[in-house]
Design an enzyme around this catalytic site. Structure first.
Site, PDB file in Angstrom:
ATOM      1  N   LYS A   1      46.025  26.811 -70.399  1.00 59.11           N
ATOM      2  CA  LYS A   1      44.674  27.070 -70.906  1.00 59.11           C
ATOM      3  C   LYS A   1      44.572  26.719 -72.397  1.00 59.11           C
ATOM      4  O   LYS A   1      45.596  26.479 -73.050  1.00 59.11           O
ATOM      5  CB  LYS A   1      44.353  28.550 -70.669  1.00 59.11           C
ATOM      6  CG  LYS A   1      44.400  28.949 -69.187  1.00 59.11           C
ATOM      7  CD  LYS A   1      44.057  30.417 -69.024  1.00 59.11           C
ATOM      8  CE  LYS A   1      44.121  30.813 -67.558  1.00 59.11           C
ATOM      9  NZ  LYS A   1      43.676  32.203 -67.350  1.00 59.11           N
TER      10      LYS A   1
ATOM     11  N   TYR B   1      36.398  28.943 -60.684  1.00 58.23           N
ATOM     12  CA  TYR B   1      36.345  30.401 -60.823  1.00 58.23           C
ATOM     13  C   TYR B   1      35.294  31.028 -59.905  1.00 58.23           C
ATOM     14  O   TYR B   1      34.782  32.103 -60.220  1.00 58.23           O
ATOM     15  CB  TYR B   1      36.077  30.767 -62.284  1.00 58.23           C
ATOM     16  CG  TYR B   1      37.290  30.536 -63.169  1.00 58.23           C
ATOM     17  CD1 TYR B   1      38.500  31.186 -62.916  1.00 58.23           C
ATOM     18  CD2 TYR B   1      37.242  29.661 -64.252  1.00 58.23           C
ATOM     19  CE1 TYR B   1      39.617  30.978 -63.711  1.00 58.23           C
ATOM     20  CE2 TYR B   1      38.357  29.449 -65.055  1.00 58.23           C
ATOM     21  CZ  TYR B   1      39.538  30.107 -64.777  1.00 58.23           C
ATOM     22  OH  TYR B   1      40.649  29.909 -65.562  1.00 58.23           O
TER      23      TYR B   1
ATOM     24  N   ASN C   1      45.512  34.503 -71.488  1.00 51.80           N
ATOM     25  CA  ASN C   1      46.809  34.693 -70.835  1.00 51.80           C
ATOM     26  C   ASN C   1      47.538  33.377 -70.584  1.00 51.80           C
ATOM     27  O   ASN C   1      48.377  33.265 -69.696  1.00 51.80           O
ATOM     28  CB  ASN C   1      46.680  35.556 -69.577  1.00 51.80           C
ATOM     29  CG  ASN C   1      45.783  34.927 -68.538  1.00 51.80           C
ATOM     30  OD1 ASN C   1      45.303  33.816 -68.716  1.00 51.80           O
ATOM     31  ND2 ASN C   1      45.579  35.620 -67.445  1.00 51.80           N
TER      32      ASN C   1
ATOM     33  N   HIS D   1      47.272  29.365 -65.912  1.00 60.03           N
ATOM     34  CA  HIS D   1      46.781  29.737 -64.587  1.00 60.03           C
ATOM     35  C   HIS D   1      47.718  29.175 -63.536  1.00 60.03           C
ATOM     36  O   HIS D   1      48.210  28.060 -63.682  1.00 60.03           O
ATOM     37  CB  HIS D   1      45.378  29.152 -64.368  1.00 60.03           C
ATOM     38  CG  HIS D   1      44.911  29.278 -62.946  1.00 60.03           C
ATOM     39  ND1 HIS D   1      44.182  30.362 -62.493  1.00 60.03           N
ATOM     40  CD2 HIS D   1      45.114  28.483 -61.866  1.00 60.03           C
ATOM     41  CE1 HIS D   1      43.948  30.214 -61.199  1.00 60.03           C
ATOM     42  NE2 HIS D   1      44.496  29.081 -60.794  1.00 60.03           N
TER      43      HIS D   1
ATOM     44  N   GLU E   1      42.126  24.034 -55.433  1.00 63.49           N
ATOM     45  CA  GLU E   1      42.124  23.823 -56.884  1.00 63.49           C
ATOM     46  C   GLU E   1      42.597  22.410 -57.250  1.00 63.49           C
ATOM     47  O   GLU E   1      42.030  21.786 -58.145  1.00 63.49           O
ATOM     48  CB  GLU E   1      43.024  24.869 -57.558  1.00 63.49           C
ATOM     49  CG  GLU E   1      42.442  26.267 -57.513  1.00 63.49           C
ATOM     50  CD  GLU E   1      43.397  27.346 -58.023  1.00 63.49           C
ATOM     51  OE1 GLU E   1      42.957  28.496 -58.133  1.00 63.49           O
ATOM     52  OE2 GLU E   1      44.577  27.046 -58.292  1.00 63.49           O
TER      53      GLU E   1
HETATM   54  P1  CMP Z   1      43.559  33.811 -64.119  1.00 67.67           P
HETATM   55  O1  CMP Z   1      44.193  34.846 -63.246  1.00 67.67           O
HETATM   56  O2  CMP Z   1      44.219  32.531 -64.335  1.00 67.67           O
HETATM   57  O3  CMP Z   1      42.089  33.509 -63.535  1.00 67.67           O
HETATM   58  C1  CMP Z   1      41.019  34.361 -63.813  1.00 67.67           C
HETATM   59  C2  CMP Z   1      40.981  34.599 -65.285  1.00 67.67           C
HETATM   60  O4  CMP Z   1      39.959  35.442 -65.747  1.00 67.67           O
HETATM   61  C3  CMP Z   1      42.257  35.331 -65.696  1.00 67.67           C
HETATM   62  O5  CMP Z   1      43.322  34.456 -65.547  1.00 67.67           O
HETATM   63  C4  CMP Z   1      41.913  35.731 -67.109  1.00 67.67           C
HETATM   64  O6  CMP Z   1      42.107  34.652 -68.017  1.00 67.67           O
HETATM   65  C5  CMP Z   1      40.416  35.979 -66.986  1.00 67.67           C
HETATM   66  N1  CMP Z   1      40.139  37.408 -66.962  1.00 67.67           N
HETATM   67  C6  CMP Z   1      40.579  38.323 -66.078  1.00 67.67           C
HETATM   68  N2  CMP Z   1      40.078  39.534 -66.388  1.00 67.67           N
HETATM   69  C7  CMP Z   1      39.312  39.380 -67.482  1.00 67.67           C
HETATM   70  C8  CMP Z   1      38.523  40.256 -68.279  1.00 67.67           C
HETATM   71  N3  CMP Z   1      38.429  41.555 -67.992  1.00 67.67           N
HETATM   72  N4  CMP Z   1      37.867  39.743 -69.331  1.00 67.67           N
HETATM   73  C9  CMP Z   1      37.949  38.429 -69.616  1.00 67.67           C
HETATM   74  N5  CMP Z   1      38.670  37.541 -68.888  1.00 67.67           N
HETATM   75  C10 CMP Z   1      39.356  38.005 -67.850  1.00 67.67           C
END
Ligand code: CMP
Length: 160
Positions: free
Chosen positions: A11, A51, A114, A117, A128
């Site tokens: 990311k 998403y 984070n 992905h 995907e």
């Molecule tokens: P990922 O699991 O790759 O895909 C969904 C993404 O949404 C997740 O990583 C986070 O980057 C983002 N995400 C999940 N929860 C939250 C949240 N509460 N607020 C903002 N972003 C979120």
């Protein structure tokens, strides 16, 4: 035993943190095979598709604008059970709780930022991968290390 492909995105925060090489290194060392690699800025349509399961969440708009704000690096990795193997290397969503030794556990503190992905399951991986890669951007080649990464029995299952 099943071979599978999985989609990985580094990311915008992972790119800015200079973690592209580190992440590729971990997957390579594990024994996974890189079969697709692309740097791109995801457009709104791709992000809405990617998403779709989060479309009703409060953070959907913010997540899409963050993900579309800068380039990302997309990859496809292949191997036996590649989907769960990669998820284990990536770690759980919330960086500050992710297991030490995982990518998020070693480098992340945040939930949204984070870093990376990884596809949740095989069906999601297929879906995907198609959002970003065409079939001719994915490479089928023999890895010279495969005979020391897998046994003959395991390699035969890879061919099925
Ligand atoms: P990922 O699991 O790759 O895909 C969904 C993404 O949404 C997740 O990583 C986070 O980057 C983002 N995400 C999940 N929860 C939250 C949240 N509460 N607020 C903002 N972003 C979120």
């Amino acid at each position: 035993m099943k071979t599978s492909r999985t989609a990985v995105l580094v990311k915008p925060d992972g790119l800015q943190r200079g973690l592209i090489g580190e992440i590729i290194n971990r997957f390579e060392k594990k024994g996974l095979k890189l079969i697709g690699l692309k740097m791109l800025i995801m457009i709104d349509e791709q992000l809405s598709d990617w998403y779709v399961e989060h479309k009703d969440k409060s953070f959907f708009g913010e997540l899409k604008s963050f993900m579309g704000s800068m380039p990302i690096v997309a990859m496809v990795w292949e191997g036996i059970d590649a989907v769960p193997v990669v998820r284990k290397l990536v770690g759980t969503t919330l960086g500050r709780e992710a297991e030490a030794g995982s990518i998020r556990g070693d480098f992340g503190m945040s939930q949204q930022f984070n870093l990376i992905h990884a596809s949740v399951n095989g069906e999601e991986a297929v879906r995907e991968i198609k959002i970003i890669f065409s079939e001719d951007e994915l490479f089928n080649y023999a890895g010279v290390m495969e005979t020391v990464i897998y046994t003959d029995f395991e390699l035969n299952s890879l061919k099925k």
